[in-house]
Design a protein around this motif. Structure first.
Motif, PDB file in Angstrom:
ATOM      1  N   UNK A 153       0.848  -1.192   0.000  1.00 48.75           N
ATOM      2  CA  UNK A 153       0.000   0.000   0.000  1.00 48.75           C
ATOM      3  C   UNK A 153       0.885   1.245   0.000  1.00 48.75           C
ATOM      4  N   UNK A 154       0.576   2.174  -0.907  1.00 45.14           N
ATOM      5  CA  UNK A 154       1.411   3.366  -1.054  1.00 45.14           C
ATOM      6  C   UNK A 154       0.528   4.617  -1.101  1.00 45.14           C
ATOM      7  N   UNK A 155       0.805   5.558  -0.217  1.00 45.88           N
ATOM      8  CA  UNK A 155       0.223   6.896  -0.311  1.00 45.88           C
ATOM      9  C   UNK A 155       1.204   7.732  -1.130  1.00 45.88           C
ATOM     10  N   UNK A 156       0.693   8.526  -2.060  1.00 50.59           N
ATOM     11  CA  UNK A 156       1.608   9.288  -2.901  1.00 50.59           C
ATOM     12  C   UNK A 156       0.899  10.455  -3.567  1.00 50.59           C
ATOM     13  N   UNK A 157       1.680  11.389  -4.037  1.00 54.22           N
ATOM     14  CA  UNK A 157       1.175  12.468  -4.870  1.00 54.22           C
ATOM     15  C   UNK A 157       1.172  11.991  -6.322  1.00 54.22           C
ATOM     16  N   UNK A 158       0.691  12.823  -7.221  1.00 51.83           N
ATOM     17  CA  UNK A 158       0.934  12.568  -8.642  1.00 51.83           C
ATOM     18  C   UNK A 158       2.444  12.537  -8.847  1.00 51.83           C
ATOM     19  N   UNK A 159       2.928  11.564  -9.584  1.00 56.80           N
ATOM     20  CA  UNK A 159       4.367  11.444  -9.823  1.00 56.80           C
ATOM     21  C   UNK A 159       4.683  12.041 -11.192  1.00 56.80           C
ATOM     22  N   UNK A 218       1.686  14.151   7.508  1.00 59.16           N
ATOM     23  CA  UNK A 218       1.781  15.614   7.393  1.00 59.16           C
ATOM     24  C   UNK A 218       2.592  16.061   6.186  1.00 59.16           C
ATOM     25  N   UNK A 219       3.379  15.172   5.625  1.00 57.68           N
ATOM     26  CA  UNK A 219       4.208  15.560   4.475  1.00 57.68           C
ATOM     27  C   UNK A 219       3.357  16.051   3.306  1.00 57.68           C
ATOM     28  N   UNK A 220       2.142  15.512   3.183  1.00 60.32           N
ATOM     29  CA  UNK A 220       1.291  15.862   2.043  1.00 60.32           C
ATOM     30  C   UNK A 220       0.703  17.270   2.153  1.00 60.32           C
ATOM     31  N   UNK A 221       0.736  17.839   3.349  1.00 64.03           N
ATOM     32  CA  UNK A 221       0.233  19.201   3.547  1.00 64.03           C
ATOM     33  C   UNK A 221       1.357  20.212   3.742  1.00 64.03           C
ATOM     34  N   UNK A 222       2.592  19.763   3.659  1.00 65.75           N
ATOM     35  CA  UNK A 222       3.737  20.644   3.910  1.00 65.75           C
ATOM     36  C   UNK A 222       4.011  21.524   2.697  1.00 65.75           C
ATOM     37  N   UNK A 223       3.910  22.821   2.873  1.00 66.11           N
ATOM     38  CA  UNK A 223       4.128  23.754   1.767  1.00 66.11           C
ATOM     39  C   UNK A 223       5.526  23.629   1.178  1.00 66.11           C
ATOM     40  N   UNK A 224       6.509  23.294   2.020  1.00 65.47           N
ATOM     41  CA  UNK A 224       7.888  23.206   1.554  1.00 65.47           C
ATOM     42  C   UNK A 224       8.133  22.000   0.658  1.00 65.47           C
TER      43      UNK A 224
END
Length: 275
Positions: free
Chosen positions: A14-20, A42-48
Motif C-alpha cells: 500500500x502506497x500513499x503518494x502524490x501525482x508522480x 503531514x508531508x502531504x500538507x507541507x508547503x515546503x
C-alpha cells in the motif's frame, strides 16, 4: 494524496503518494518498527514539499500492506521491495527519509541504489546499541516463548497506550499503527535490529551506525532532544564531521510528528540545497 496498491510477487504494498511527475525530484519516506505511512501523513500538507513527488509506502507486514511473500521480512527483502517500488514509479532524482528502523533500511537502500539517490535523512535510526530499547524487549520475550503476549498486552497496551499515548500525539498514532502491524513482521525486524545493534569491540557505534557514517552522499541525522541516550549524543558529537546532525528541541522519538512544521521545512531546505 492518492492511494495505490502495488503488487510485488505475492506481496501487495500500500502506497500513499502524490501525482508522480517526471520533471520533479522525489522523496521516499520509510516508516519504523510497528509503524505505517501514517507517521508521515503531514508531508502531504507541507508547503515546503509541494514541488516534490512524495512516496509513502507501508512496508510488507505493516499498515495496509499484506504479509510478505514467503514470510520474508528481512531488511534485505524490504530493501529489495523498495528498490522495485522505485522502479515501478520511475523515480530517478530521489531523496530518502527514514525513521527509526526506517532510517536503518534507508541507509541500506541508499547504499544499494546510490546512482539514483540525491540525499539521505535518517530520523533516529540505530547508530549505537543504547537506543535499541523496543527490539531488545521483543527479542527477550521471544526467547521466553512469550512474544505474542508481550506484544499485545505489555507493549502495545501497557507501554504504548497506557504510558506513552497520554503524553504525545505521535504515540497515539503509533498505537493505531500497531493494530495493523503483523506480529511476525514486527518480531522478525526486531530480531534483526537487535543483532545489527551489537557494537564491534571497543567501538560505541553498531553495525548500522557504521554504515550510515561511511555513506559519502549528502546526508543528515535528525534527533529529538527528549529521546536519544546520552551515549548516542556523545557519539554524534564526536563524529559530527562524518554525521551531520540536527537536534529538535521539545521532540521525542517521532520528530516528524512532534515538530512537524519545523521538520518538513528542514526537509524542503535539505532537498533544495546543492552539495
Amino acid at each position: 494524496m492518492k492511494d495505490s496498491i502495488i503488487q510485488l510477487d505475492d506481496t501487495w504494498i500500500s502506497v500513499r503518494h502524490t501525482d508522480v511527475l517526471p520533471d520533479r525530484s522525489s522523496i521516499l519516506f520509510i516508516h519504523g518498527l510497528g509503524e505505517s505511512g501514517l507517521s508521515f501523513i503531514e508531508s502531504f500538507d507541507a508547503n515546503d514539499l509541494k514541488n516534490y513527488n512524495l512516496i509513502v509506502p507501508d512496508l510488507a507486514g505493516y499498515g495496509r500492506s499484506t504479509s510478505a511473500f514467503n514470510a520474508d521480512y528481512s531488511f534485505s527483502a524490504q530493501v529489495d521491495r523498495l528498490s522495485r517500488l522505485i522502479d515501478r514509479f520511475g523515480l530517478q532524482k530521489l531523496f530518502i527519509v527514514g525513521h527509526s528502523m526506517g532510517g536503518d533500511i534507508a541507509t541500506l537502500l541508499a547504499q544499494q541504489t546510490e546512482d539514483k539517490i540525491l540525499g539521505l535523512i535518517n530520523i533516529e535510526g540505530d547508530l549505537t546499541p543504547y537506543d535499541v530499547f523496543i527490539s531488545n524487549l521483543a527479542t527477550e520475550a521471544a526467547e521466553r516463548g512469550e512474544f505474542l503476549k508481550w506484544f499485545k498486552d505489555e507493549f502495545r497496551q501497557t507501554i504504548v497506550y497506557e504510558q506513552w499515548a497520554e503524553k504525545r500525539e505521535s504515540c497515539r498514532r503509533y498505537y493505531a499503527s500497531l493494530w495493523f502491524c503483523k506480529p511476525e513482521a514486527f518480531l522478525s525486524n526486531a530480531k534483526e535490529i537487535y543483532e545489527q545493534s551489537k557494537s564491534a569491540e571497543n567501538e560505541i557505534e553498531n553495525k548500522l551506525g557504521a554504515r550510515f557514517r561511511e555513506i559519502k552522499m549528502k546526508k543528515l541525522f535528525c534527533w529529538g532532544e527528549e529521546s536519544l541516550a546520552q551515549e548516542t549524543r556523545d557519539y554524534i558529537q564526536q563524529k559530527q564531521t562524518e554525521i551531520p546532525n540536527q537536534r529538535f528541541a521539545g521532540a521525542g522519538h517521532w520528530v516528524m510528528i512532534d515538530k512537524g512544521e519545523v521538520f518538513y521545512s528542514l526537509i524542503g531546505e535539505f532537498c533544495s540545497m546543492k552539495e
